[in-house]
Every structure is written in C-alpha cells, then in structure tokens.
Design an enzyme around this catalytic site. Sequence first.
Site, PDB file in Angstrom:
ATOM      1  N   LYS A  73       0.562  -1.205   0.322  1.00 44.27           N
ATOM      2  CA  LYS A  73       0.253  -0.970  -0.095  1.00 44.27           C
ATOM      3  C   LYS A  73       0.567   0.965  -0.091  1.00 44.27           C
ATOM      4  O   LYS A  73       0.640   2.574  -0.664  1.00 44.27           O
ATOM      5  CB  LYS A  73      -0.946  -0.171   1.521  1.00 44.27           C
ATOM      6  CG  LYS A  73      -2.190  -1.449   0.958  1.00 44.27           C
ATOM      7  CD  LYS A  73      -2.959  -0.910   2.116  1.00 44.27           C
ATOM      8  CE  LYS A  73      -3.808  -1.951   2.386  1.00 44.27           C
ATOM      9  NZ  LYS A  73      -5.095  -2.119   3.410  1.00 44.27           N
ATOM     10  N   ASP A 110     -10.401   2.189   2.865  1.00 48.82           N
ATOM     11  CA  ASP A 110     -10.939   1.813   4.581  1.00 48.82           C
ATOM     12  C   ASP A 110     -11.592   3.139   5.179  1.00 48.82           C
ATOM     13  O   ASP A 110     -12.828   2.182   5.928  1.00 48.82           O
ATOM     14  CB  ASP A 110      -9.845   1.273   5.241  1.00 48.82           C
ATOM     15  CG  ASP A 110      -9.368   0.727   4.111  1.00 48.82           C
ATOM     16  OD1 ASP A 110      -9.103  -0.227   3.354  1.00 48.82           O
ATOM     17  OD2 ASP A 110      -7.635   0.617   4.305  1.00 48.82           O
TER      18      ASP A 110
END
Length: 286
Positions: A73, A110
């Site tokens: 990420k 998220d």
Amino acid sequence: MTGKMKAEKIRAGVTGWPVAQSRSPLVHGYWLKKHGIDGSYEKIPVSPEEAEAFYGNLASSGLTGCNVTIPHKETAAAACDVLDDAAQKMGAANTLWLDETGRLCGANTDGLGFLGNLDQMAPGWDDKRDCAIVLGAGGAARAIVWALCSRKFTEVHIFNRTAEKASRIADQFGSTVHAHLWDKLGTFLGKADLLVNTTSLGMAGKARLEIDLGDLPKEALVTDIVYVPLMTDLLKQAAERGNRTVDGLGMLLHQAVPGFEKWFGVRPQVDDDLRRLVLQDLEQVP
Ligand code: ATR
C-alpha cells in the site's frame, strides 16, 4: 461502441503478496454479475521485488485499475501522481486507477468503508459526535481516525498498548485527536458516543479483548473491525447491555465500493446477498 471497435473488456484486480486469501474477487465478481458487466477482477500476485515497477507502469499491465493489499500500500501510494486526502494522510493507497490523461490516481478507501458500513447499518450514528474512542493504533486505526475527523467528531481518543504508535496518529490529525495508554480507558468510556475496536484482539485464534463496559453510556454505538467471528465478545457484551452494535464485515465490503465505481462506472450496493456470500466463504476458510 458505435462505429468503432468493440470496447475492450475492463480489467481490474487485487494486487499484493500474497493475494490468495483475498475476498475482493468474490465481492467484485458478485457486482460484475449483478450489473451484467463484461469485465474481470483477478488475483494478481506482485512480489516485493517487482512492486515499484509494477505500480509505476500500471498502464502497461492492461489494467484499468486495481486494489492494493499488504505489503504494497505504501509503495503504491508513492507511485501515484495524484492521491486523495485519506491516502495522503495515511501514506498508503488501496485503490488505484488511471485517469483520462493517464495519470495514476490513488485512494485509501478503508475510512470510507468504515463510514459506509455505519451509515448503512446504524443510520444517524453520527448525530451525536462529541467523543469517539478508538482501541488500537495500527493502519486500520489511522483510517478510522481519518474517517471520524472527516465527520467532525469533537474529540477522538486513541487507546493503545504502545504509546508511540497512538501518539504518531494523534500528532498527525491535530488537536481533536488524543493518545492514551489502555489504563486510562475507564476515565473516558463514560462520555463516549462511539467505541471502535481496531485491534486484532477478539479475532479467532487471537487473545481476548478484556474490557469492562460498565461506564459506557447505553446510547453509545459499539463496532469492531474484526469480522471472524462476526459477533465478537465485545459486540456480544455491548448488545447484552443494550448498546447498538455494528459488525466489521460491512467495512470490508464498503471499502470496495469506490474502486468498483471508478473502474466499471456503476456504484454498487452492499446488500444482504453479498454479505451472505462472503460469510459463507469465511465459514469455509476464515
Ligand atoms: P492493522 O494495521 O491491520 O490495524 P496492526 O498494525 O498490527 O494492524 O495493529 C494491530 C493493533 O492491535 C495495534 O494497535 C496493536 O497494538 P500495538 O501497537 O501495541 O502493537 C494491537 N494489538 C495486537 N495484539 C495486542 C495485544 N495482545 N494487546 C494489546 N494490543 C494488541
């Protein structure tokens, strides 16, 4: 397409190392079928050695975009030309796409997944937003603190075993976010509107989350990012004393919504059939 060649099939996928365990293909596959879209969503293993080049040259992979999972990420965010606010704050991107001019864009969804889940399962949950308590200070906690700040919570209190990790998040998000060690939790529970567990405690195979909810107001919402088991001890304990609870499965499903919309052009719904499908799969291999 009129007059021209048939449009190329849109390809997306989840990239990471490993990717075998990812439920994303199940989720996106469900939406592709539901919307009758002739696209694909694949599992694409990307080794640590190839990650930088892979994301830097995403266009040459033939993908319209991709999800990014552990451990890439941060590498993916660094490769992007444009990052959304959450990805900038987190230094990590989980959703990538190429825009019309070929720029690589990255988002971290998220936090949006966390908000989407609560908005759907507990409408009005943020009407009262004086005080939120976040247990844990890992990557998920950072995303949730971002989410709570974006909804203008007056105070966000992070409790963590390791003080420095909580302080790092608090320092980044400014004066509304405060870091504490676990032993101070009792002092703050009494004024919480929201209690979130972002630690791995309570997950199947992990240690229990030992917590006394005695002082927590009955109106407070309690949620957990752990979704195996779906009903964690924390949620059971909260529900038994009359608090509203939301399980963590929806965060996993809702964080996938923005990517699908970017790549395939339709905003998908998180519905009961999707929840059932993923739950069945989790029952086979947690
Ligand atoms: P993620 O990035 O997925 O959120 P993580 O960085 O491993 O995962 O964070 C897990 C969280 O669970 C951390 O806050 C961790 O506390 P530390 O920062 O002190 O490591 C917390 N955690 C995990 N096991 C724990 C335990 N046995 N007791 C207390 N906290 C624990």
